[in-house]
Design an enzyme around this catalytic site. Structure first.
Site, PDB file in Angstrom:
ATOM      1  N   CYS A  30      -1.551   0.942   7.345  1.00 41.79           N
ATOM      2  CA  CYS A  30      -2.990   0.656   7.451  1.00 41.79           C
ATOM      3  C   CYS A  30      -3.363  -0.604   6.676  1.00 41.79           C
ATOM      4  CB  CYS A  30      -3.833   1.840   6.971  1.00 41.79           C
ATOM      5  SG  CYS A  30      -3.701   3.331   7.989  1.00 41.79           S
ATOM      6  N   ARG A  31      -3.498  -0.466   5.379  1.00 43.42           N
ATOM      7  CA  ARG A  31      -4.034  -1.562   4.569  1.00 43.42           C
ATOM      8  C   ARG A  31      -3.113  -2.768   4.476  1.00 43.42           C
ATOM      9  NH1 ARG A  31      -5.221   1.971  -0.583  1.00 43.42           N
ATOM     10  NH2 ARG A  31      -3.285   2.893   0.186  1.00 43.42           N
ATOM     11  N   SER A  32      -1.867  -2.554   4.118  1.00 42.52           N
ATOM     12  CA  SER A  32      -1.000  -3.720   3.891  1.00 42.52           C
ATOM     13  C   SER A  32      -0.654  -4.487   5.165  1.00 42.52           C
ATOM     14  CB  SER A  32       0.246  -3.345   3.082  1.00 42.52           C
ATOM     15  OG  SER A  32       0.995  -2.351   3.695  1.00 42.52           O
ATOM     16  N   CYS A  64       0.873  -1.180   0.000  1.00 44.96           N
ATOM     17  CA  CYS A  64       0.000   0.000   0.000  1.00 44.96           C
ATOM     18  C   CYS A  64       0.908   1.228   0.000  1.00 44.96           C
ATOM     19  CB  CYS A  64      -0.997  -0.023   1.160  1.00 44.96           C
ATOM     20  SG  CYS A  64      -0.309   0.248   2.807  1.00 44.96           S
TER      21      CYS A  64
END
Length: 164
Positions: A16-18, A11
């Protein structure tokens, strides 16, 4: 034993996302027959958060689902990742574009959008929850939870000789 299949989730900042994707995939794979046969990591295209833990909201949301990502630390995508991993799985189209643009000449990793690769949504993107609140982090978790199921199914189909 066969070489593990190596997946890197990418990301923007790797906070956050990864890391949530790494945590969810790691937990789901550990509980499956693929345990010990898939190597997972995460990275960001940017260097702003290198060495930092995931965002506290990402940690809290993942923990509410029984996934511990507190020990992860952000790192930036490196040239060696393109040689080490089988797949570089991107959170959104901007990450996909950046990852493709940085690929060294000797890269062998394949590059895709995570949600598309996992069969969740064609050309699907995982929205960045960083500027949002708890509901955005929960939405991301739910997408990644679905992606984990799809990832396991795809790994079993695509790598039967390496995964047994």
């Amino acid at each position: 034993m066969a070489e593990p299949v190596r997946l890197l989730v990418v990301c923007l900042g790797n906070i956050c996302r990864s890391p949530v994707a790494e945590g969810v995939l790691r937990a789901r794979i550990a509980a499956s027959t693929l345990a010990g046969r898939v190597e997972l990591d995460s990275a960001g295209t940017g260097d702003w958060h290198v060495g930092e833990p995931p965002d506290r909201r990402a940690i809290a949301n993942a923990a509410s689902h029984g996934v511990d990502i507190a020990g992860l630390r952000a790192r930036q995508l490196s040239a060696s990742d393109y040689r080490r991993f089988d797949w570089l799985l991107c959170a959104d189209r901007a990450n996909l574009r950046d990852v493709r643009a940085r690929a060294p000449a000797d890269a062998h990793a394949r590059i895709a959008l995570l949600l598309d690769w996992a069969g969740v949504e064609d050309e699907g993107e995982i929205p960045d929850p960083y500027t949002g609140g708890a509901s955005q982090f929960e939405h991301v978790y739910q997408l990644l939870d679905r992606a984990a199921d799809g990832a396991i199914a795809r790994l079993r189909r695509e790598y039967p000789s390496r995964l047994g």
